[in-house]
Design a protein around this motif. Structure first.
Motif, PDB file in Angstrom:
ATOM      1  N   LEU A 172       0.826  -1.210   0.000  1.00  0.00           N
ATOM      2  CA  LEU A 172       0.000   0.000   0.000  1.00  0.00           C
ATOM      3  C   LEU A 172       0.860   1.261   0.000  1.00  0.00           C
ATOM      4  O   LEU A 172       0.570   2.226  -0.715  1.00  0.00           O
ATOM      5  CB  LEU A 172      -0.923  -0.014   1.215  1.00  0.00           C
ATOM      6  CG  LEU A 172      -2.029  -1.088   1.189  1.00  0.00           C
ATOM      7  CD1 LEU A 172      -2.701  -1.181   2.548  1.00  0.00           C
ATOM      8  CD2 LEU A 172      -3.057  -0.773   0.112  1.00  0.00           C
ATOM      9  N   LEU A 173       1.912   1.249   0.794  1.00  0.00           N
ATOM     10  CA  LEU A 173       2.791   2.420   0.866  1.00  0.00           C
ATOM     11  C   LEU A 173       3.438   2.710  -0.480  1.00  0.00           C
ATOM     12  O   LEU A 173       3.398   3.846  -0.974  1.00  0.00           O
ATOM     13  CB  LEU A 173       3.869   2.184   1.931  1.00  0.00           C
ATOM     14  CG  LEU A 173       4.958   3.265   2.026  1.00  0.00           C
ATOM     15  CD1 LEU A 173       4.369   4.559   2.581  1.00  0.00           C
ATOM     16  CD2 LEU A 173       6.111   2.781   2.907  1.00  0.00           C
ATOM     17  N   LEU A 174       4.032   1.694  -1.107  1.00  0.00           N
ATOM     18  CA  LEU A 174       4.788   1.915  -2.335  1.00  0.00           C
ATOM     19  C   LEU A 174       3.899   2.210  -3.537  1.00  0.00           C
ATOM     20  O   LEU A 174       4.350   2.807  -4.511  1.00  0.00           O
ATOM     21  CB  LEU A 174       5.678   0.706  -2.622  1.00  0.00           C
ATOM     22  CG  LEU A 174       6.764   0.453  -1.570  1.00  0.00           C
ATOM     23  CD1 LEU A 174       7.584  -0.776  -1.930  1.00  0.00           C
ATOM     24  CD2 LEU A 174       7.679   1.668  -1.421  1.00  0.00           C
ATOM     25  N   VAL A 175       2.631   1.797  -3.478  1.00  0.00           N
ATOM     26  CA  VAL A 175       1.693   2.141  -4.552  1.00  0.00           C
ATOM     27  C   VAL A 175       1.130   3.545  -4.365  1.00  0.00           C
ATOM     28  O   VAL A 175       0.956   4.295  -5.336  1.00  0.00           O
ATOM     29  CB  VAL A 175       0.554   1.111  -4.625  1.00  0.00           C
ATOM     30  CG1 VAL A 175      -0.562   1.590  -5.558  1.00  0.00           C
ATOM     31  CG2 VAL A 175       1.082  -0.239  -5.107  1.00  0.00           C
ATOM     32  N   LEU A 189       1.601   8.705   5.368  1.00  0.00           N
ATOM     33  CA  LEU A 189       1.585   7.350   4.800  1.00  0.00           C
ATOM     34  C   LEU A 189       2.610   6.464   5.493  1.00  0.00           C
ATOM     35  O   LEU A 189       2.328   5.301   5.818  1.00  0.00           O
ATOM     36  CB  LEU A 189       1.864   7.409   3.299  1.00  0.00           C
ATOM     37  CG  LEU A 189       0.691   7.738   2.385  1.00  0.00           C
ATOM     38  CD1 LEU A 189       1.159   7.844   0.936  1.00  0.00           C
ATOM     39  CD2 LEU A 189      -0.397   6.682   2.508  1.00  0.00           C
ATOM     40  N   TRP A 190       3.802   6.987   5.706  1.00  0.00           N
ATOM     41  CA  TRP A 190       4.843   6.209   6.376  1.00  0.00           C
ATOM     42  C   TRP A 190       4.437   5.867   7.810  1.00  0.00           C
ATOM     43  O   TRP A 190       4.619   4.733   8.261  1.00  0.00           O
ATOM     44  CB  TRP A 190       6.168   6.982   6.355  1.00  0.00           C
ATOM     45  CG  TRP A 190       6.998   6.676   5.157  1.00  0.00           C
ATOM     46  CD1 TRP A 190       7.163   7.441   4.043  1.00  0.00           C
ATOM     47  CD2 TRP A 190       7.795   5.505   4.962  1.00  0.00           C
ATOM     48  NE1 TRP A 190       8.000   6.829   3.162  1.00  0.00           N
ATOM     49  CE2 TRP A 190       8.409   5.641   3.703  1.00  0.00           C
ATOM     50  CE3 TRP A 190       8.049   4.368   5.717  1.00  0.00           C
ATOM     51  CZ2 TRP A 190       9.262   4.660   3.190  1.00  0.00           C
ATOM     52  CZ3 TRP A 190       8.889   3.394   5.218  1.00  0.00           C
ATOM     53  CH2 TRP A 190       9.488   3.538   3.971  1.00  0.00           C
ATOM     54  N   PRO A 247      12.129   3.904  -4.589  1.00  0.00           N
ATOM     55  CA  PRO A 247      10.813   3.435  -4.145  1.00  0.00           C
ATOM     56  C   PRO A 247      10.358   4.012  -2.818  1.00  0.00           C
ATOM     57  O   PRO A 247       9.169   4.319  -2.653  1.00  0.00           O
ATOM     58  CB  PRO A 247      10.992   1.919  -4.070  1.00  0.00           C
ATOM     59  CG  PRO A 247      12.066   1.615  -5.062  1.00  0.00           C
ATOM     60  CD  PRO A 247      13.009   2.787  -4.976  1.00  0.00           C
ATOM     61  N   THR A 248      11.287   4.178  -1.852  1.00  0.00           N
ATOM     62  CA  THR A 248      10.876   4.668  -0.534  1.00  0.00           C
ATOM     63  C   THR A 248      10.490   6.145  -0.562  1.00  0.00           C
ATOM     64  O   THR A 248       9.877   6.639   0.382  1.00  0.00           O
ATOM     65  CB  THR A 248      11.996   4.464   0.491  1.00  0.00           C
ATOM     66  OG1 THR A 248      13.201   5.080   0.007  1.00  0.00           O
ATOM     67  CG2 THR A 248      12.247   2.980   0.716  1.00  0.00           C
ATOM     68  N   ARG A 249      10.830   6.833  -1.637  1.00  0.00           N
ATOM     69  CA  ARG A 249      10.467   8.244  -1.762  1.00  0.00           C
ATOM     70  C   ARG A 249       9.408   8.463  -2.837  1.00  0.00           C
ATOM     71  O   ARG A 249       8.458   9.227  -2.653  1.00  0.00           O
ATOM     72  CB  ARG A 249      11.700   9.083  -2.094  1.00  0.00           C
ATOM     73  CG  ARG A 249      11.453  10.587  -2.163  1.00  0.00           C
ATOM     74  CD  ARG A 249      12.621  11.307  -2.801  1.00  0.00           C
ATOM     75  NE  ARG A 249      12.775  10.940  -4.211  1.00  0.00           N
ATOM     76  CZ  ARG A 249      13.788  11.352  -4.986  1.00  0.00           C
ATOM     77  NH1 ARG A 249      14.733  12.116  -4.471  1.00  0.00           N
ATOM     78  NH2 ARG A 249      13.851  10.972  -6.250  1.00  0.00           N
TER      79      ARG A 249
END
Length: 263
Positions: A172-175, A189-190, A247-249
């Motif tokens: 969910l986070l990465l999408v 989100l994080w 991806p984390t950003r």
């Protein structure tokens, strides 16, 4: 002045495997090698923890039982706490989380983001299959407590709740990160992803149905699966000419937010 060294040739006259893998001119091979290395490094802590559990390492056993006994004593004296943990662990159980990811996959397919939907589904399915398999292989019994406040069936390591919460939170986070255009939204989100993962895992220890190492094992395995599938997806992106992302950003496919069907 830096000079370009000629490639090391194999006996066939072509550049060696090592040169093809680490030469920046062969970018896909380099990215795949780095991705495989990163996934391996993430799996190392999980593998070490699994070996300690299998070996019944005394310090780990003492830590597990100490935490379990302390939380069980607290739960017996605080019924409202038990109700809260039970509600949380049911709402964020593996099946409801898988249902949420399924809805996300359907939404992505409707937007034409077939490869991104495939990545999300693959991440959940791979992790969902690994968890029960490892439970059978390790065969660790759940905590045995007098007057338990909750019960659960099956083996204990790794925690399925912790594993699936990590997988769902990661997907969910990465999408959704590309849709968070301002930094407060990204931070939110994080925070939501971390809370979902951490509290779900802790609820299992608080209810006395898992040891602490079971939950940590679930977290580590979940992170390893998300890291591996994300590395594979970002390597595919680069191979098809899409711009590199963090991806984390940026999320795994930021262009989907602007151009549905781009991934």
């Amino acid at each position: 002045m830096r000079t370009h060294r000629p490639p090391t040739l194999a006996p066939t006259g072509r550049p060696s495997w090592r040169h093809r893998r680490f030469d920046p001119d062969h970018a896909l091979g380099l990215r795949l090698t780095l991705a495989a290395t990163a996934a391996f490094l993430v799996l190392v802590p999980f593998a070490l923890l699994t070996l300690l559990v299998l070996d019944a390492w005394a310090p780990l056993h003492r830590l597990d039982t100490t935490v379990t006994d302390a939380l069980h004593g607290y739960a017996q004296g605080h019924p409202a706490w038990v109700v809260l943990m039970r509600v949380w662990t049911e709402v964020f159980a593996p099946m409801p989380l898988r249902a949420v990811v399924l809805l996300l996959v359907v939404w992505l397919l409707r937007r034409g983001a077939r490869r991104l939907a495939l990545w999300a589904a693959t991440t959940i399915v791979v992790g969902g299959l690994l968890g029960p398999l490892l439970k059978l292989l390790v065969g660790r019994d759940r905590p045995e407590l007098l007057d338990p406040v909750a019960r659960a069936a099956g083996y204990s390591f790794p925690s399925g709740h912790a594993l699936n919460a990590t997988l769902a939170a990661g997907v969910l986070l990465l999408v959704l990160l590309p849709y968070a255009l301002r930094w407060p939204a990204r931070v939110a989100l994080w925070v939501a992803a971390v809370l979902l993962t951490v509290v779900t895992g802790l609820s299992r220890v608080a209810l006395g149905v898992h040891f602490t190492s079971d939950v940590v094992g679930g977290w580590l395995l979940g992170v390893a699966v998300v890291a591996a599938t994300t590395a594979a997806f970002t390597s595919w992106r680069a191979h098809t000419g899409l711009r590199p992302v963090r991806p984390t950003r940026d999320g795994v496919a930021p262009e989907v937010e602007r151009h549905p069907g781009a991934a």
